[in-house]
Write an enzyme that holds these catalytic residues in place. Structure first.
Site, PDB file in Angstrom:
ATOM      1  N   GLN A   3      35.739  37.831  44.058  1.00 32.79           N
ATOM      2  CA  GLN A   3      34.573  37.119  43.499  1.00 32.79           C
ATOM      3  C   GLN A   3      34.091  37.763  42.204  1.00 32.79           C
ATOM      4  OE1 GLN A   3      31.726  35.305  46.501  1.00 32.79           O
ATOM      5  NE2 GLN A   3      32.013  37.346  47.369  1.00 32.79           N
ATOM      6  N   ILE A  55      45.779  49.743  45.454  1.00 32.22           N
ATOM      7  CA  ILE A  55      45.115  50.973  44.991  1.00 32.22           C
ATOM      8  C   ILE A  55      45.175  52.110  46.012  1.00 32.22           C
ATOM      9  CG2 ILE A  55      43.629  49.913  43.251  1.00 32.22           C
ATOM     10  CD1 ILE A  55      41.324  50.083  45.347  1.00 32.22           C
ATOM     11  N   TYR A  83      37.800  46.683  50.653  1.00 35.61           N
ATOM     12  CA  TYR A  83      37.950  46.087  51.980  1.00 35.61           C
ATOM     13  C   TYR A  83      36.554  45.578  52.311  1.00 35.61           C
ATOM     14  CZ  TYR A  83      39.084  45.838  56.985  1.00 35.61           C
ATOM     15  OH  TYR A  83      39.305  45.412  58.264  1.00 35.61           O
ATOM     16  N   ASP A 124      24.476  47.563  48.780  1.00 38.47           N
ATOM     17  CA  ASP A 124      23.167  47.821  49.399  1.00 38.47           C
ATOM     18  C   ASP A 124      23.324  48.402  50.811  1.00 38.47           C
ATOM     19  OD1 ASP A 124      24.329  45.285  50.089  1.00 38.47           O
ATOM     20  OD2 ASP A 124      22.435  44.684  51.014  1.00 38.47           O
ATOM     21  N   TYR A 141      32.154  50.064  57.358  1.00 35.85           N
ATOM     22  CA  TYR A 141      32.187  49.567  55.975  1.00 35.85           C
ATOM     23  C   TYR A 141      31.191  50.350  55.112  1.00 35.85           C
ATOM     24  CZ  TYR A 141      31.160  46.516  51.985  1.00 35.85           C
ATOM     25  OH  TYR A 141      30.931  46.024  50.723  1.00 35.85           O
TER      26      TYR A 141
HETATM   27  N1  LIG Z   1      30.755  40.450  48.944  1.00 37.65           N
HETATM   28  C1  LIG Z   1      29.553  40.976  49.077  1.00 37.65           C
HETATM   29  O1  LIG Z   1      28.656  40.371  49.668  1.00 37.65           O
HETATM   30  C2  LIG Z   1      29.252  42.338  48.492  1.00 37.65           C
HETATM   31  C3  LIG Z   1      27.968  42.864  48.610  1.00 37.65           C
HETATM   32  C4  LIG Z   1      27.700  44.113  48.049  1.00 37.65           C
HETATM   33  C5  LIG Z   1      28.695  44.810  47.413  1.00 37.65           C
HETATM   34  N2  LIG Z   1      29.939  44.292  47.359  1.00 37.65           N
HETATM   35  C6  LIG Z   1      30.977  45.063  46.676  1.00 37.65           C
HETATM   36  O2  LIG Z   1      31.286  44.367  45.487  1.00 37.65           O
HETATM   37  C7  LIG Z   1      32.664  44.544  45.167  1.00 37.65           C
HETATM   38  C8  LIG Z   1      33.311  43.199  44.936  1.00 37.65           C
HETATM   39  O3  LIG Z   1      33.135  42.405  46.104  1.00 37.65           O
HETATM   40  P1  LIG Z   1      33.746  40.935  46.179  1.00 37.65           P
HETATM   41  O4  LIG Z   1      32.892  40.144  47.081  1.00 37.65           O
HETATM   42  O5  LIG Z   1      34.068  40.454  44.808  1.00 37.65           O
HETATM   43  O6  LIG Z   1      35.099  41.264  46.951  1.00 37.65           O
HETATM   44  P2  LIG Z   1      36.315  40.284  47.285  1.00 37.65           P
HETATM   45  O7  LIG Z   1      36.032  38.905  46.822  1.00 37.65           O
HETATM   46  O8  LIG Z   1      36.671  40.535  48.722  1.00 37.65           O
HETATM   47  O9  LIG Z   1      37.463  40.869  46.344  1.00 37.65           O
HETATM   48  C9  LIG Z   1      38.042  42.107  46.566  1.00 37.65           C
HETATM   49  C10 LIG Z   1      39.420  42.062  45.967  1.00 37.65           C
HETATM   50  O10 LIG Z   1      40.036  43.336  46.181  1.00 37.65           O
HETATM   51  C11 LIG Z   1      41.373  43.111  46.620  1.00 37.65           C
HETATM   52  N3  LIG Z   1      41.874  44.252  47.354  1.00 37.65           N
HETATM   53  C12 LIG Z   1      41.668  44.585  48.656  1.00 37.65           C
HETATM   54  N4  LIG Z   1      42.378  45.682  48.979  1.00 37.65           N
HETATM   55  C13 LIG Z   1      43.046  46.057  47.854  1.00 37.65           C
HETATM   56  C14 LIG Z   1      43.969  47.094  47.558  1.00 37.65           C
HETATM   57  N5  LIG Z   1      44.342  47.978  48.500  1.00 37.65           N
HETATM   58  N6  LIG Z   1      44.463  47.189  46.312  1.00 37.65           N
HETATM   59  C15 LIG Z   1      44.097  46.295  45.350  1.00 37.65           C
HETATM   60  N7  LIG Z   1      43.246  45.283  45.571  1.00 37.65           N
HETATM   61  C16 LIG Z   1      42.725  45.163  46.814  1.00 37.65           C
HETATM   62  C17 LIG Z   1      41.239  41.886  47.498  1.00 37.65           C
HETATM   63  O11 LIG Z   1      42.503  41.307  47.754  1.00 37.65           O
HETATM   64  P3  LIG Z   1      42.702  40.503  49.147  1.00 37.65           P
HETATM   65  O12 LIG Z   1      41.717  39.380  49.132  1.00 37.65           O
HETATM   66  O13 LIG Z   1      44.128  40.090  49.075  1.00 37.65           O
HETATM   67  O14 LIG Z   1      42.409  41.497  50.242  1.00 37.65           O
HETATM   68  C18 LIG Z   1      40.326  41.019  46.642  1.00 37.65           C
HETATM   69  O15 LIG Z   1      41.037  40.293  45.667  1.00 37.65           O
HETATM   70  C19 LIG Z   1      33.255  45.359  46.329  1.00 37.65           C
HETATM   71  O16 LIG Z   1      33.235  46.713  45.971  1.00 37.65           O
HETATM   72  C20 LIG Z   1      32.272  45.147  47.461  1.00 37.65           C
HETATM   73  O17 LIG Z   1      32.269  46.239  48.358  1.00 37.65           O
HETATM   74  C21 LIG Z   1      30.243  43.069  47.861  1.00 37.65           C
END
Ligand SMILES: NC(=O)c1ccc[n+]([C@@H]2O[C@H](COP(=O)([O-])OP(=O)(O)OC[C@H]3O[C@@H](n4cnc5c(N)ncnc54)[C@H](OP(=O)(O)O)[C@@H]3O)[C@@H](O)[C@H]2O)c1
Length: 304
Positions: free
Chosen positions: A21, A44, A68, A109, A135
């Site tokens: 995202q 990674i 993750y 958060d 997590y």
């Molecule tokens: N989503 C939320 O509500 C939220 C809230 C607070 C903070 N965050 C943080 O914000 C950041 C972005 O979140 P997001 O929602 O954009 O995450 P996301 O949509 O789940 O995207 C994460 C990406 O990382 C990839 N990935 C997973 N394992 C990997 C690996 N070993 N090597 C390389 N790439 C890998 C995933 O691939 P696959 O899909 O193939 O696994 C996916 O494309 C993250 O750090 C998350 O912890 C997210």
């Protein structure tokens, strides 16, 4: 012109997790400045691959959006979760140190897992984290790994929604509510978790700005204001003109495998004072996303 800005103009920005995202919006906003990486071409957790690929790309900065992110599944897969969210960040920090470039690590958060009592102030960057659950603990360990990079920025955000592509397959709260409501299903949504759901585009735009002005340390970047998931769901339904029964339930009734913070509103004062403007407010951001989403769906449905 500072060395960092000069480097940004000539070297790419490495966006890790670019298919997700936040990474997707960064890819879009950075345009030709972005050099994007994701599974399967770069995992990674593979130390040697990270060093080889990033040292060859010679980025001006590394922005790690990969994670993750399945909070509940993490409880059953702690090793995999820690490998991606913590150990792999150390690999990126090592690469950033070798390259003498900043590492921007996106965090959450959820590092604030304790319950602060009635009417608490939002969490500040200087508050001591107390993560609960696999997590949250893995993301805090990832923060600590990133903070060991000589040049680092930890960006904590919250409740991300909004994917640049594949709108109906996206996994986030807004899409989950819309999917169910559009099928006419009734909803049960928790009303005792207070936070600041955030449009990934707004957070990505803020990260682009932070990169340009060379901010370091820890910074909180969410849409401004606070709500709970029940109220947010009602807002989504109202804005889309959907009418399905919706019931407020407690976190205990929802009974998810992983713990959730009861109050994880992040104080955006540091960001607002640096930038001279606060992040867009939660409800304005939701309206902006739903407008963008309608246009994106319309375009997809009318394209040959
Ligand atoms: N989503 C939320 O509500 C939220 C809230 C607070 C903070 N965050 C943080 O914000 C950041 C972005 O979140 P997001 O929602 O954009 O995450 P996301 O949509 O789940 O995207 C994460 C990406 O990382 C990839 N990935 C997973 N394992 C990997 C690996 N070993 N090597 C390389 N790439 C890998 C995933 O691939 P696959 O899909 O193939 O696994 C996916 O494309 C993250 O750090 C998350 O912890 C997210």
């Amino acid at each position: 012109m500072s060395r960092m800005i000069q480097a940004i103009l000539t070297n790419p920005i490495a966006v890790i997790g670019a298919a997700g995202q936040l990474g997707g919006w960064l890819r879009q906003l950075l345009g030709e400045r972005a050099r994007t990486f994701d599974l399967p071409e770069l995992d990674i957790t593979d130390h040697d691959a990270v060093l080889r690929v990033l040292l060859a790309a010679r980025p001006a900065a590394i922005v790690n959006c990969a994670a993750y992110t399945n909070v509940d599944r993490a409880e059953a897969e702690p090793d995999v979760c820690f490998a991606v969210n913590a150990t792999a960040v150390a690999h990126l920090a090592e690469a950033a140190a070798e390259l003498d470039c900043p590492l921007v690590q996106v965090s959450t958060d959820y590092v604030f897992g304790n319950t602060p009592g009635d009417n608490p102030p939002p969490w500040r960057e200087t508050d001591v984290p107390a993560p609960r659950g696999v997590y949250a603990e893995s993301k805090r360990a990832g923060e600590l790994a990133a903070l060991r990079a000589p040049k680092h920025l930890v960006v904590r955000t919250c409740g991300l929604y909004g994917h640049t592509t594949l709108v109906d397959q996206a996994r986030n709260f807004v899409e989950a509510i819309l999917r169910k409501a559009e099928r006419g299903e009734s909803l049960r949504v928790v009303d005792d978790q207070v936070c600041s759901p955030s449009y990934a585009r707004d957070v990505a735009e803020a990260i682009c700005w932070l990169l340009d002005v060379e901010i370091t340390g820890i910074i909180h970047v969410t849409n401004a204001g606070a709500t709970n998931w029940y109220e947010f769901a009602r807002e989504i339904l109202a804005l889309r003109g959907l009418s399905v029964p919706i019931e407020a339930i407690s976190t205990a009734e929802y009974n998810a495998p992983a713990p959730r913070p009861a109050y994880s509103v992040l104080d955006g004062a540091r960001y607002a004072s640096l930038r001279g403007a606060a992040m867009p407010r939660i409800h304005a951001a939701l309206r902006a996303y739903l407008t963008w989403r309608s246009r994106a769906l319309e375009k997809r449905n009318t394209s040959p």
